[in-house]
Design a protein around this motif. Structure first.
Motif, PDB file in Angstrom:
ATOM      1  N   VAL A 192      11.317   5.502  -7.526  1.00 41.82           N
ATOM      2  CA  VAL A 192       9.995   6.129  -7.596  1.00 41.82           C
ATOM      3  C   VAL A 192       9.988   7.451  -6.830  1.00 41.82           C
ATOM      4  N   TYR A 193      10.538   7.419  -5.612  1.00 38.72           N
ATOM      5  CA  TYR A 193      10.496   8.595  -4.743  1.00 38.72           C
ATOM      6  C   TYR A 193      11.781   9.428  -4.787  1.00 38.72           C
TER       7      TYR A 193
ATOM      8  N   ASN B  15      -3.594   6.459  -4.251  1.00 39.28           N
ATOM      9  CA  ASN B  15      -3.235   5.387  -3.335  1.00 39.28           C
ATOM     10  C   ASN B  15      -3.324   4.092  -4.128  1.00 39.28           C
ATOM     11  N   LEU B  16      -2.294   3.267  -3.999  1.00 38.72           N
ATOM     12  CA  LEU B  16      -2.226   2.023  -4.753  1.00 38.72           C
ATOM     13  C   LEU B  16      -2.156   0.820  -3.832  1.00 38.72           C
TER      14      LEU B  16
ATOM     15  N   ASN C  69       0.875  -1.165   0.000  1.00 38.01           N
ATOM     16  CA  ASN C  69       0.000   0.000   0.000  1.00 38.01           C
ATOM     17  C   ASN C  69       0.914   1.217   0.000  1.00 38.01           C
ATOM     18  N   LEU C  70       0.719   2.124  -0.952  1.00 37.88           N
ATOM     19  CA  LEU C  70       1.547   3.320  -1.034  1.00 37.88           C
ATOM     20  C   LEU C  70       0.824   4.413  -1.789  1.00 37.88           C
ATOM     21  N   ASP C  71       1.271   5.647  -1.574  1.00 36.88           N
ATOM     22  CA  ASP C  71       0.723   6.815  -2.267  1.00 36.88           C
ATOM     23  C   ASP C  71       1.739   7.328  -3.277  1.00 36.88           C
ATOM     24  N   CYS C  72       1.228   7.796  -4.422  1.00 37.67           N
ATOM     25  CA  CYS C  72       2.095   8.332  -5.475  1.00 37.67           C
ATOM     26  C   CYS C  72       1.463   9.561  -6.109  1.00 37.67           C
TER      27      CYS C  72
END
Length: 132
Positions: free
Chosen positions: A118-119, A95-96, A59-62
């Motif tokens: 990514v970050y 959110n993925l 679970n992560l935000d991008c």
């Protein structure tokens, strides 16, 4: 677990492997890994990205730009797939939920690469396990 932070790539991956192993052994809901925050041009801290793993799912935000880089990274992880995308109207990103059925070493490699690729974190960034 006795340590909760690491800066060397090998040690970061070992840290995440240990955290995932502890998460699985304890039957906790998830494990959360984050990094040191960066500062904006005025010196104020920006929110640090985080990645959670639980029940074979990341679970992560991008942001939109980060999402493009994440989709490219996932090309190296064909066993991972994005199962859910949520983009609330009042949020500046997505959110993925990514299904990731793999061993702890492969999961840890993904986490490390996601923070770097990514970050945009440097090779010597500090990873923190903040919740198990």
């Amino acid at each position: 677990m006795t340590r909760f932070a690491a800066t060397d790539a090998r040690e970061r991956r070992k840290l995440v492997v240990d955290a995932i192993t502890a998460h699985r052994e304890r039957g906790s809901d998830f494990v959360t890994v984050t990094v040191d925050p960066r500062e904006d041009e005025s010196g104020d801290p920006l929110p640090a990205p985080w990645i959670q793993f639980g029940d074979r799912t990341f679970n992560l935000d991008c942001t939109d730009e980060e999402l493009e880089r994440l989709e490219s990274l996932l090309g190296d992880y064909p066993e991972f797939r994005i199962d859910q995308r949520t983009s609330p109207e009042n949020a500046e990103g997505t959110n993925l939920r990514i299904t990731a059925r793999s061993d702890a070493n492969r999961l840890a490699g993904f986490v490390d690469r996601a923070f770097r690729e990514v970050y945009g974190r440097d090779e010597d960034y500090r990873a923190w396990v903040v919740e198990i």
